[in-house]
Design an enzyme around this catalytic site. Structure first.
Site, PDB file in Angstrom:
ATOM      1  CB  THR A  73      -0.839   0.065   1.419  1.00 25.87           C
ATOM      2  OG1 THR A  73      -1.721  -0.859   0.717  1.00 25.87           O
ATOM      3  CG2 THR A  73      -1.956   1.257   1.195  1.00 25.87           C
ATOM      4  CG  ASN A 157      -7.129  -7.107  -5.542  1.00 27.70           C
ATOM      5  OD1 ASN A 157      -6.486  -6.559  -6.582  1.00 27.70           O
ATOM      6  ND2 ASN A 157      -7.283  -6.461  -4.983  1.00 27.70           N
ATOM      7  CD  GLN A 191      -3.498 -10.423  -5.648  1.00 30.89           C
ATOM      8  OE1 GLN A 191      -3.306 -12.031  -4.846  1.00 30.89           O
ATOM      9  NE2 GLN A 191      -3.117 -10.299  -3.864  1.00 30.89           N
ATOM     10  CB  CYS A 336      -9.656  -3.787   1.826  1.00 30.56           C
ATOM     11  SG  CYS A 336      -9.817  -3.941   0.192  1.00 30.56           S
TER      12      CYS A 336
HETATM   13  N1  PLP Z   1      -2.404  -4.139  -3.922  1.00 32.85           N
HETATM   14  C1  PLP Z   1      -2.964  -5.616  -4.767  1.00 32.85           C
HETATM   15  C2  PLP Z   1      -3.020  -6.082  -5.660  1.00 32.85           C
HETATM   16  C3  PLP Z   1      -3.024  -6.297  -3.261  1.00 32.85           C
HETATM   17  O1  PLP Z   1      -3.923  -7.378  -3.174  1.00 32.85           O
HETATM   18  C4  PLP Z   1      -2.722  -5.271  -2.250  1.00 32.85           C
HETATM   19  C5  PLP Z   1      -3.359  -6.343  -0.742  1.00 32.85           C
HETATM   20  O2  PLP Z   1      -4.718  -6.919  -0.558  1.00 32.85           O
HETATM   21  C6  PLP Z   1      -1.951  -4.311  -2.098  1.00 32.85           C
HETATM   22  C7  PLP Z   1      -1.842  -3.894  -3.211  1.00 32.85           C
HETATM   23  C8  PLP Z   1      -2.125  -4.021  -0.536  1.00 32.85           C
HETATM   24  O3  PLP Z   1      -0.694  -4.758  -0.095  1.00 32.85           O
HETATM   25  P1  PLP Z   1      -0.284  -4.219   1.543  1.00 32.85           P
HETATM   26  O4  PLP Z   1      -0.806  -5.381   2.080  1.00 32.85           O
HETATM   27  O5  PLP Z   1       0.873  -5.147   1.418  1.00 32.85           O
HETATM   28  O6  PLP Z   1      -0.227  -3.272   2.571  1.00 32.85           O
END
Ligand code: PLP
Length: 390
Positions: A73, A157, A191, A336
């Site tokens: 993130t 995702n 992913q 989320c």
């Molecule tokens: N990007 C994608 C495609 C994700 O699936 C996720 C997590 O769900 C993230 C970013 C964020 O990852 P993190 O949990 O390391 O912040």
């Protein structure tokens, strides 16, 4: 209850025992701060260097192009905010413009949306087909003279679809040549990293994001690849770690963990076929044994462990809870979303009907999924969908 079955590997994966073993010494034994000059500091620094080398090898780039962050993130935030800050600091005329796909992860989408709301950028959304693949022909119409960044997720995702990153890159490069600009291209490979080739040269990207906990590494660590010479500035300021691009004491155990996890991804590639075979078996059995079930998104251009499916007439939250009560962990879209029970903008982007959207769930297999798990899941899913429909 039978043993619990975990089929939510897109939300998070268990830390591999080999990863955990490599991380352990860096909590209480080799606990130095990687910035310290003494032995303890150097010990930590050399572990970070090794992890950086492993990450660079995985992505086929230079170690100086790897930046560790506190999560994917944060890495996605850095890619976007970093480019916008650079534009603003260079006192360039007008506002920077960013193109993102309609199926980006929230860490991209919310960042862009927020910056637009506070007047720091303009953005355009690249639409997707009903199969969940970006409409690449539309991209040319969206690129402008003030476009500074395009961000398209490598594999989504929620629906698992794989995007034509190389083709998008070629298109952006052609546009850059024509107008003498340098629009940067970022992809979120969180992913895809466990399954697809993430060679940044082959993909033709300027920035790429990885996360530890989606590839059998730890939570709380992300990586941003930034091609050298890219126009980007930090937004986490402080003591200047990570070559000044991301301040904050390096999370040494987690960084060691992501490095080893990436090494293991390469070793584990030979087992992907096994996961795909189990996934395909489950898909075909669901489709033939549960009436009115429909796959969401392309079946061909899809991550090998991923199922996104609708069961018309069923509420997805109820299905996820009922399955959990029987010991099977699946999810209602992205992690989320499933807690907040929000409508999914990803499913909206595909133009799904209300009935399809409200009944859409995600099943994601992992390295530990067995044939028995699949058999049991099918049995429980059949019973549960039938019961909820009554
Ligand atoms: N990007 C994608 C495609 C994700 O699936 C996720 C997590 O769900 C993230 C970013 C964020 O990852 P993190 O949990 O390391 O912040």
């Amino acid at each position: 209850m039978k043993k619990r079955i975990y089929l939510d590997n897109s939300a998070s994966t268990p830390v591999d025992a080999r990863v955990l073993k490599a991380m352990m010494p860096y909590f209480a034994k080799k606990y130095g701060n990687a910035s310290s000059v003494h032995f303890f500091g150097q010990e930590a620094q050399s572990a970070v260097d090794i992890a950086r080398k492993k990450t660079a090898d995985f992505l086929n780039c230079d170690t100086s192009e790897i930046f560790f962050a506190g999560s994917a993130t944060e890495a996605n935030n850095l890619a976007i905010i970093g480019v916008v800050r650079k534009f603003i600091n260079e006192k360039r005329e007008g506002k920077p413009h960013i193109v993102i796909s309609k199926i980006e992860h929230e860490s991209v989408f919310q960042t862009v949306k927020y910056l637009s709301e506070i007047g720091e950028l303009e953005y355009s959304l690249l639409p997707v087909s009903k199969d969940g693949i970006v409409l690449i022909d539309k991209l040319t119409e969206l690129l402008r003279g003030n476009t500074v960044l395009v961000s398209v997720i490598h594999a989504n995702n929620e629906i698992g679809t794989i995007q034509p990153i190389k083709e998008i890159s070629l298109l952006i490069r052609k546009f850059n040549k024509e107008i003498g600009k340098n629009i940067l291209f970022h992809t979120d490979a969180v992913q895809s990293a466990g399954f697809l080739n993430c060679d940044v040269e082959a993909l033709g990207v300027d920035m790429l994001t990885l996360s530890g906990h989606k590839i059998y590494g730890p939570k709380g660590v992300g990586t941003l690849f930034v091609k050298s010479g890219s126009n980007i500035e930090p937004f986490v300021l402080g003591s200047g770690q990570e070559s000044g691009l991301r301040s904050g004491t390096e999370n040494v155990p987690a960084i060691v963990g992501i490095g080893v996890a990436l090494d293991l991804v390469k070793k584990e590639r030979k087992n992907i076929g096994k996961i795909t075979a189990l996934r395909d078996k489950l898909i075909s059995e669901i489709l033939s044994e549960i009436p009115n079930s429909k796959i969401t998104g392309s079946l061909e251009k899809r991550l090998p462990h991923h199922i996104s499916i609708s069961f018309t007439g069923v509420k997805r939250e109820e299905l996820v809870i009922a399955m959990d009560l029987k010991g099977v962990a699946i999810s209602a879209g992205a992690a989320c979303h499933s807690k907040a029970l929000k409508a999914s903008y990803i499913l909206d982007a595909l133009g799904l009907s209300e009935k399809e959207k409200e009944s859409n769930i995600r099943i994601t297999l992992g390295r530990k999924t067995t044939n028995e798990d699949i058999k049991y899941t099918l049995k429980i899913l059949k019973e549960t969908v039938k019961k909820l429909r009554q």
